[in-house]
Design a protein around this motif. Structure first.
Motif: not given
Length: 486
Positions: A360-370, A387-390
């Motif tokens: 679920e967390a990664v699905d959110v990050l997918r929407e925030m490329e690049p 990612s730019e930070e951890m």
């Protein structure tokens, strides 16, 4: 002291239906094998039912008024016994180890291939060179465990001894090697030892102890060990056993909750020695991008460090810091995701699926490329997030966070007191960061791809030399002994 009969509630685990028949788990009381099915339990990871004998607490302790069986045994004889034990533990010749392996498959998520590799490597921990180095480096002078060694400090004579301790070992079950390392180190102390079995490794320690009894049931080392399972946190057992009249120290492996639970029993006369939960990282220099072939090799080394017991060990890399820009980090992350799909000795190319909370967390990050990029998938073959930070979740189940940094020193700032192992590429660049990493709290630095080692044979473990820490250091300062003045 008889422990009342208890029964644990089975954990829900939709990934695997437990066998209907409970697995029989033996106990060992001072070298003597005890069988029975008085108490039913359920294993933590796979929900497998198992049964144990009723715990006889009197048999798990050694009276303080009596010396332990091995207290006066010369260390040379103990080493000889352990060296003889090693070949007897080979999987191909030992029915006890064979049975333990088959039972372990039903309670451990590691699977047959990794477990068999572990069992085949266990005899290496009992090689003479490993044992002698472990003792020599830990104590400095092996004579200290055999008797009182004379010394003079500022002109004053005294005697020093590393005296045999009484220890409880709360074992972790994420690797069978933990049980083997514990038995080897514990035997070298000449002390008496109670091993608390974890529900995800109920069989390795007892198979080793029973093999010792097959060699010589009356040997002092054999009679210096007990092993039993009880549910962690069972005050009917622990409030009685975890007392200074029985033991000097509690040695605990495991996660944060396990360590914090045992901490409440520590106090005057009962010391805590903790192999705390840790997180490991990787620092990868710009040299990795010298060619496509080099990049693939570096990614495979990075994957080897991730796949330490399917990323369930403290030395498993979870965060990898790449010296370069986002495009460099993406190139590396793509190769890393591919490498994670390959088998390693202690890691599976097809591992456990990524948990739903991470998905679920990664699905959110997918929407925030690049700002973020995701490589691989959730099927257990490998997942990498650049990612730019951890990321703000704990990567598990072959999940890796790749972060670009301007320099290895910049990457080193992410290390903390919770960081155990740092894998570095190229290895010679460790000199740029080793002091900074040590100041941050890091305990171990290795070449990338070499985070998995036997962890014994003179190397420190979690910032200490375990045997040195296990011993009771006693000083006798009554003046010169008569034999010293003759």
């Amino acid at each position: 002291m008889e422990h009342p009969e208890t029964k644990e509630r089975q954990r829900e685990n939709p990934a695997q239906e437990p066998n209907l028949a409970p697995l029989p788990v033996s106990h060992v009381y001072r070298g003597r094998t005890v069988t029975g099915s008085a108490i039913n339990h359920v294993s933590r990871d796979l929900g497998q039912g198992f049964c144990t004998p009723r715990i006889e607490l009197d048999d798990l302790v050694w009276p303080r008024a009596q010396s332990g069986p091995a207290f006066d045994t010369p260390i040379a004889k103990i080493i000889d016994f352990l060296v003889e034990l090693g070949p007897r533990l080979h999987l191909d010749v030992n029915p006890l180890m064979q049975t333990a392996l088959e039972s372990m498959i039903k309670v451990s998520p590691l699977g047959r291939r990794i477990l068999e590799n572990c069992y085949r490597d266990i005899p290496n921990l009992f090689a003479r060179g490993v044992i002698e180095d472990e003792l020599r480096v830990s104590l400095g002078d092996a004579r200290l465990v055999d008797g009182w060694v004379a010394r003079t400090l500022r002109g004053r004579p005294s005697r020093l001894r590393a005296f045999a301790p009484r220890l409880v070992h709360v074992l972790a079950g994420n690797s069978p090697m933990v049980a083997a390392m514990t038995v080897m180190r514990a035997a070298l102390t000449k002390g008496v030892h109670l091993l608390k079995l974890p529900s995800n490794d109920l069989f390795t320690a007892t198979a080793i102890l029973r093999t010792m009894a097959d060699i010589d049931p009356d040997h002092p080392v054999t009679q210096s060990f007990s092993a039993a399972y009880w549910r962690g946190g069972d005050e009917n057992v622990e409030s009685i056993l975890y007392r200074p009249q029985y033991f000097d120290k509690i040695v605990v492996w495991g996660g944060d909750s396990a360590v914090r639970h045992v901490m409440r029993y520590a106090g005057p006369g009962l010391e805590l020695v903790a192999f705390d939960p840790k997180v490991s990282i990787s620092l990868i220099g710009r040299e990795a991008f010298a060619s496509d072939e080099v990049l693939r090799d570096v990614a495979r080394a990075g994957a080897a460090d991730v796949l330490s017991f399917n990323q369930d060990a403290c030395n498993a890399s979870r965060y990898q810091f790449i010296e370069g820009d986002e495009d460099d980090a993406d190139r590396y992350a793509e190769q890393l995701a591919l490498a994670l799909g390959q088998d390693f000795r202690y890691g599976d190319g097809q591992g456990p699926q990524v948990p739903s909370d991470i998905r679920e967390a990664v699905d959110v990050l997918r929407e925030m490329e690049p700002l973020y990029r995701v490589f691989g998938g959730y099927d257990g073959t490998g997942l990498v997030i650049r990612s730019e930070e951890m990321v703000d979740f704990h990567p598990i189940c072959k999940t890796v966070n790749v972060v670009p940094v301007t320099s290895l020193r910049d990457g080193a700032r992410y290390a903390t007191v919770a960081t155990q192992t740092v894998g570095i590429y190229p290895p010679h660049r460790v000199t740029e960061v080793r002091d900074a990493l040590a100041c941050a709290g890091v305990q171990r630095m290795v070449a990338l791809g070499e985070s998995i080692s036997d962890g014994v044979g003179g190397y420190p473990h979690d910032g200490m030399f375990p045997i040195h820490r296990f011993m009771k250091w006693v000083s006798e300062e009554s003046g010169p002994n008569p034999e010293e003045t003759q």
